[in-house]
Design a protein around this motif. Structure first.
Motif, PDB file in Angstrom:
ATOM      1  N   UNK A   1       0.529   7.759  -2.087  1.00 31.81           N
ATOM      2  CA  UNK A   1      -0.258   7.661  -0.854  1.00 31.81           C
ATOM      3  C   UNK A   1      -1.324   8.754  -0.834  1.00 31.81           C
ATOM      4  N   UNK A   2      -0.927   9.991  -1.149  1.00 30.38           N
ATOM      5  CA  UNK A   2      -1.857  11.117  -1.135  1.00 30.38           C
ATOM      6  C   UNK A   2      -2.957  10.935  -2.175  1.00 30.38           C
ATOM      7  N   UNK A   3      -2.591  10.497  -3.377  1.00 33.72           N
ATOM      8  CA  UNK A   3      -3.588  10.330  -4.431  1.00 33.72           C
ATOM      9  C   UNK A   3      -4.591   9.228  -4.076  1.00 33.72           C
ATOM     10  N   UNK A   4      -4.133   8.184  -3.419  1.00 34.26           N
ATOM     11  CA  UNK A   4      -5.050   7.110  -3.034  1.00 34.26           C
ATOM     12  C   UNK A   4      -5.965   7.560  -1.904  1.00 34.26           C
ATOM     13  N   UNK A   5      -5.447   8.398  -1.002  1.00 30.84           N
ATOM     14  CA  UNK A   5      -6.313   8.983   0.028  1.00 30.84           C
ATOM     15  C   UNK A   5      -7.386   9.837  -0.623  1.00 30.84           C
ATOM     16  N   UNK A   6      -6.959  10.645  -1.579  1.00 34.63           N
ATOM     17  CA  UNK A   6      -7.868  11.580  -2.228  1.00 34.63           C
ATOM     18  C   UNK A   6      -8.966  10.859  -3.010  1.00 34.63           C
ATOM     19  N   UNK A   7      -8.611   9.737  -3.638  1.00 35.05           N
ATOM     20  CA  UNK A   7      -9.582   9.007  -4.459  1.00 35.05           C
ATOM     21  C   UNK A   7     -10.480   8.091  -3.638  1.00 35.05           C
ATOM     22  N   UNK A   8     -10.142   7.887  -2.370  1.00 38.61           N
ATOM     23  CA  UNK A   8     -10.914   6.972  -1.539  1.00 38.61           C
ATOM     24  C   UNK A   8     -10.476   5.533  -1.666  1.00 38.61           C
ATOM     25  N   UNK A   9      -9.374   5.263  -2.382  1.00 45.39           N
ATOM     26  CA  UNK A   9      -8.862   3.902  -2.537  1.00 45.39           C
ATOM     27  C   UNK A   9      -8.097   3.433  -1.307  1.00 45.39           C
ATOM     28  N   UNK A  10      -7.831   4.340  -0.385  1.00 48.71           N
ATOM     29  CA  UNK A  10      -7.007   3.993   0.772  1.00 48.71           C
ATOM     30  C   UNK A  10      -7.408   4.875   1.940  1.00 48.71           C
ATOM     31  N   UNK A  11      -7.342   4.309   3.129  1.00 49.70           N
ATOM     32  CA  UNK A  11      -7.494   5.081   4.363  1.00 49.70           C
ATOM     33  C   UNK A  11      -6.122   5.196   5.022  1.00 49.70           C
ATOM     34  N   UNK A  12      -5.903   6.225   5.828  1.00 48.42           N
ATOM     35  CA  UNK A  12      -4.537   6.513   6.306  1.00 48.42           C
ATOM     36  C   UNK A  12      -3.827   5.345   6.978  1.00 48.42           C
ATOM     37  N   UNK A  13      -4.542   4.566   7.798  1.00 51.62           N
ATOM     38  CA  UNK A  13      -3.887   3.474   8.526  1.00 51.62           C
ATOM     39  C   UNK A  13      -4.360   2.105   8.051  1.00 51.62           C
ATOM     40  N   UNK A  14      -4.937   2.038   6.888  1.00 49.54           N
ATOM     41  CA  UNK A  14      -5.463   0.776   6.365  1.00 49.54           C
ATOM     42  C   UNK A  14      -4.351  -0.240   6.136  1.00 49.54           C
ATOM     43  N   UNK A  15      -4.600  -1.470   6.508  1.00 54.77           N
ATOM     44  CA  UNK A  15      -3.612  -2.527   6.286  1.00 54.77           C
ATOM     45  C   UNK A  15      -3.434  -2.786   4.797  1.00 54.77           C
ATOM     46  N   UNK A  16      -2.176  -2.884   4.401  1.00 49.78           N
ATOM     47  CA  UNK A  16      -1.849  -3.275   3.030  1.00 49.78           C
ATOM     48  C   UNK A  16      -0.935  -4.492   3.105  1.00 49.78           C
ATOM     49  N   UNK A  17      -1.009  -5.321   2.085  1.00 51.62           N
ATOM     50  CA  UNK A  17      -0.268  -6.580   2.093  1.00 51.62           C
ATOM     51  C   UNK A  17       1.225  -6.350   1.891  1.00 51.62           C
ATOM     52  N   UNK A  18       2.031  -7.057   2.662  1.00 55.25           N
ATOM     53  CA  UNK A  18       3.483  -7.065   2.489  1.00 55.25           C
ATOM     54  C   UNK A  18       3.928  -8.512   2.506  1.00 55.25           C
ATOM     55  N   UNK A  19       3.750  -9.166   1.361  1.00 55.69           N
ATOM     56  CA  UNK A  19       4.032 -10.587   1.224  1.00 55.69           C
ATOM     57  C   UNK A  19       4.816 -10.809  -0.064  1.00 55.69           C
ATOM     58  N   UNK A  20       5.444 -11.970  -0.222  1.00 60.13           N
ATOM     59  CA  UNK A  20       6.140 -12.232  -1.495  1.00 60.13           C
ATOM     60  C   UNK A  20       5.208 -11.980  -2.669  1.00 60.13           C
ATOM     61  N   UNK A  21       5.684 -11.189  -3.632  1.00 64.20           N
ATOM     62  CA  UNK A  21       4.813 -10.714  -4.708  1.00 64.20           C
ATOM     63  C   UNK A  21       5.520 -10.843  -6.056  1.00 64.20           C
ATOM     64  N   UNK A  22       4.784 -11.314  -7.029  1.00 62.60           N
ATOM     65  CA  UNK A  22       5.268 -11.332  -8.407  1.00 62.60           C
ATOM     66  C   UNK A  22       4.131 -10.878  -9.305  1.00 62.60           C
ATOM     67  N   UNK A  23       4.376  -9.811 -10.074  1.00 57.71           N
ATOM     68  CA  UNK A  23       3.347  -9.249 -10.945  1.00 57.71           C
ATOM     69  C   UNK A  23       3.929  -9.141 -12.349  1.00 57.71           C
ATOM     70  N   UNK A  24       3.394  -9.924 -13.249  1.00 61.68           N
ATOM     71  CA  UNK A  24       3.847  -9.899 -14.647  1.00 61.68           C
ATOM     72  C   UNK A  24       5.362 -10.030 -14.751  1.00 61.68           C
ATOM     73  N   UNK A  25       5.917 -10.932 -13.947  1.00 60.61           N
ATOM     74  CA  UNK A  25       7.353 -11.166 -13.986  1.00 60.61           C
ATOM     75  C   UNK A  25       8.173 -10.212 -13.146  1.00 60.61           C
ATOM     76  N   UNK A  26       7.526  -9.238 -12.526  1.00 58.19           N
ATOM     77  CA  UNK A  26       8.236  -8.258 -11.697  1.00 58.19           C
ATOM     78  C   UNK A  26       8.078  -8.634 -10.231  1.00 58.19           C
ATOM     79  N   UNK A  27       9.203  -8.825  -9.527  1.00 66.27           N
ATOM     80  CA  UNK A  27       9.173  -9.239  -8.122  1.00 66.27           C
ATOM     81  C   UNK A  27       9.876  -8.195  -7.267  1.00 66.27           C
TER      82      UNK A  27
END
Length: 783
Positions: A347-373
């Motif tokens: 979380x801190x590193x993404x804030x620092x890099x500008x990839x994330x804002x403190x209260x920015x919405x992030x997805x929380x949905x069924x997810x499968x990435x390269x076979x990892x769920x």
């Protein structure tokens, strides 16, 4: 001068002999008298004994004393060598008396040795007594008097004299027979120890009590006669009981002593441990262990660090368990699965890099990435959740998706900068599970990292907005050691103060254990930035917290890796964490690093940089937050005057059309989001007379990947299981049409689920809605 030269020439052989004798005399005494291995002795910051490790030769021999207590000095001098301060290594009168007595009985019954001679004899491994050996001791004793002061010689004697069994030296004897430090001994206790080296094999505590008491009392009487003690002291002293059994050495910080003993064998170490605080935490750990073992959880560890000095204040390596449950394992330095403890760092590193804002919405949905769920702990989905809440609730799916977005290799490199030493494999080895406990780390390294965050924020204001090079430095455990944070510089090395502060601030909102839920309502309660973690299989429970002054880390589990169903960070480790914080001095919260934060308009609903159409508020965010994306979820839509339907100029007069900002989530996110947010209003559908195609209005819930491989199983009756295909659509009234390999199967409305039972093979699933929108998936079925 001429006469001297002539004398040397005339008596050159005599002079040479004298010079040779002087050289031999000078070098006759070894530079190091005693080479015996010593015990490892560890004391607290106030010099209180924490514990010791026996010497390599099996003797309890503490390192040499710095000084001898006054009481013992009086006792030993009156018993062994009353003229110690007045002779030069030997006492002719004592030697003469010894000779007379020994000649009378035709054997050695009296030695007449001074303490200096006894030091020499001890250094020569107590060689067999003889007159030749006595002569050697006498010569060496005089040489010893040239080398050392009387106090130093007395220290050597007290440090190396035998006190029975495998006990050597006053300090160990004091602990062994009385459970006290030497300076705490009474006159009677000092006198008892003073007479022991005279005959350690004959007079031993618990045996030969009458002989021991007679010798002790005779010495006390002599002290009285010499007016060293008064009559009352004497009468009280002779009434004291003799030691009956050996006392165990203190084990206030057993695993800490063992840890230091591995690197500092045979040394005396004054550590940074706060003995009072250590005993308090030992009690808390024991009480917590008694509760946890009801769930068959037998081990734990606690570490307390001083943020400013990085000193180790408390070190509890394990619970007071037994050998079958691995009581000797030091769980402070043992590597364990991290669970969710690394999430704040991402979380801190993404804030620092500008990839994330403190209260920015992030997805929380069924997810499968390269076979990892990944799955959330409660097996539910929020659809979309503010990043700060995803962190405080420790949601797994948002964390994995954030890691994928930030970059696995990049985060692995960040962890290397934190010096988390047990994370040694490549990013590909860990995969995205790295953020959920796929890697191992020690309590030592994790506490070090949290302490570094706190220190960065502390120093930012003190140093006038600068950074030290090495904030994630190793903690110190020797009292005299000082940390080296490196040079001050303008730019941060690993994480900036604004991101570190924002992360710590978010961590104060983590839900505390049920017993501490009302902490916010008490003025005396302090803010603590803390995080829990639970490893896969409930094998490790973590809780790590920090304030501006202290960092506390707790691990609970079984040292052999056995998991238990109810073992969790919040339920098993957090209660002990807050118990420990309760016995620490309270501290104020961090000063906000204003110079490292900027003010920006933030969309209230999305947490992104606000668009003009967003309802916004001004918030302070890390500087690189300005790089963040603008709100992607607000759009201007045209609706009728009742805001019931969307319209356009083809079906509604322009004067009757209202333009309204609308918060719209992608279909899959919206499906779950509206279940938890009753105020969410889906985008209205077009009025029936306003036909319009719209893209991205539907999405698959299962399968989520465009290409998926599915293995069908059989149920109890042996029948092949079905596949349930699921779809979500932004328009609840829309009918969708399902096709399998371009053959129509059926249509669905409102709830879009379809059960199919295809044979092995590759299939294309296509779905088309009323407006002509189309999505498809490729399925490979294996039976």
């Amino acid at each position: 001068m001429q006469n001297v030269k002539q004398f040397i020439i005339r008596n050159k052989y005599k002079v040479s002999a004298i010079v040779l004798l002087l050289i031999l005399y000078y070098f006759c005494l070894p530079k190091q008298l005693f080479k015996n291995p010593t015990s490892t002795v560890v004391t607290a910051s106030n010099n209180e004994l924490l514990g010791a490790i026996i010497a390599k030769d099996g003797q309890w021999r503490f390192p040499e004393l710095d000084s001898v207590p006054t009481k013992f000095e009086h006792c030993i001098l009156q018993f062994e060598d009353a003229h110690f301060y007045h002779h030069f290594g030997f006492n002719p009168i004592s030697i003469g008396k010894a000779l007379v007595e020994n000649i009378k009985v035709q054997k050695v019954v009296r030695g007449g040795s001074t303490l200096t001679q006894q030091v020499v004899r001890l250094s020569r491994k107590n060689k067999q007594r003889s007159y030749i050996e006595k002569l050697k001791e006498l010569v060496l004793a005089t040489r010893l008097e040239f080398r050392y002061s009387k106090k130093r010689i007395l220290n050597l004697y007290a440090s190396h004299a035998p006190f029975g069994g495998n006990v050597v030296g006053l300090e160990m004897a004091s602990w062994r027979y009385f459970g006290l430090q030497p300076h705490q001994l009474s006159w009677a206790e000092s006198a008892t120890l003073a007479v022991l080296p005279n005959a350690p094999s004959l007079i031993y505590p618990g045996k030969n009590q009458q002989k021991l008491k007679q010798k002790r009392n005779r010495l006390l009487k002599k002290l009285l006669n010499k007016k060293i003690i008064d009559q009352l002291t004497y009468e009280l002293a002779i009434e004291e009981e003799l030691p009956q059994k050996p006392y165990p050495l203190p084990q206030t910080a057993l695993h800490f002593v063992q840890h230091l003993g591995q690197k500092n064998r045979g040394e005396r170490i004054q550590s940074t441990i706060d003995s009072h605080l250590q005993r308090q935490v030992n009690y808390l750990a024991k009480r917590h262990y008694e509760r946890q073992k009801q769930n068959e959880v037998y081990n734990l560890a606690v570490l307390v660090l001083d943020v400013e000095t990085r000193k180790v204040l408390v070190y509890v390596g394990n619970s007071p368990t037994d050998t079958p449950h691995h009581k000797h394992v030091d769980n402070v330095i043992s590597a364990r699965s991290t669970g969710s403890v690394l999430k704040p760092l991402l979380y801190a590193q993404m804030l620092q890099s500008g990839d994330l804002l403190p209260t920015q919405l992030v997805a929380d949905v069924p997810t499968e990435i390269a076979g990892y769920s990944p799955k959330n702990f409660n097996l539910t989905f929020d659809g979309a959740v503010p990043a700060n809440q995803a962190l405080t609730r420790s949601l797994n799916i948002p964390a994995v998706r954030m890691l994928q977005r930030y970059g696995l290799e990049k985060f692995r490199s960040d962890l290397q900068d934190y010096h988390i030493n047990d994370i040694t494999k490549s990013a590909d080895y860990y995969g995205l599970s790295l953020i959920l406990g796929g890697a191992e780390a020690s309590l030592w390294d994790l506490c070090k990292t949290f302490t570094g965050y706190a220190s960065i924020v502390n120093h930012f204001d003190i140093t006038k907005y600068k950074y030290y090079q090495k904030e994630f430095v190793e903690p110190v455990y020797r009292k005299e050691d000082k940390i080296d944070l490196g040079k001050l510089q303008k730019n941060f090395q690993t994480i900036d103060a604004g991101s570190a502060y924002t992360t710590l601030q978010v961590l104060t909102e983590v839900n505390r254990p049920e017993t501490d839920q009302a902490w916010k309502y008490y003025d005396s309660s302090q803010k603590i930035a803390w995080k829990t973690g639970t490893s896969f299989g409930n094998k490790d429970a973590w809780a790590i917290g920090t304030t501006p002054k202290y960092t506390v880390g707790v691990w609970v589990g079984n040292s052999d890796g056995e998991g238990r169903p109810d073992l969790t960070g919040v339920g098993s480790a957090a209660p002990l964490l807050f118990d420990v914080f309760d016995v620490l001095p309270k501290s104020d919260w961090f000063l906000e690093p204003f110079e490292d934060l900027i003010e920006e308009n933030i969309c209230k609903k999305s947490g992104c940089l606000a668009l003009p159409i967003c309802e916004s508020e001004v918030k302070r965010i890390p500087k690189n937050g300005i790089r963040g994306k603008s709100c992607p979820y607000h759009q201007l839509v045209q609706v009728d005057k009742n805001e019931q339907f969307r319209v356009n100029s083809n079906c509604e007069p322009v004067s009757a059309i209202k333009s309204k900002p609308w918060f719209v989530l992608p279909p899959l996110m919206a499906l779950y989001y509206q279940q938890n947010n009753s105020d969410y209003r889906p985008l209205p559908s077009f009025r029936s007379d306003c036909n319009e195609l719209s893209s991205n209005k539907m999405d698959f819930i299962f399968p989520t990947k465009y290409k998926s491989t599915i293995s069908l199983t059989k149920d109890i009756s042996g029948q092949q299981s079905s596949i349930i295909l699921k779809l979500t659509h932004s328009n609840q009234n829309t009918t969708v049409f399902w096709y399998l390999n371009d053959e129509f199967i059926q249509s669905t409305q409102n709830y879009h689920e379809l059960s199919v039972q295809p044979k092995s093979g590759v299939y294309k699933v296509t779905v088309v809605d009323d407006f002509g929108n189309e999505v498809d998936r490729i399925l490979e079925i294996k039976n």
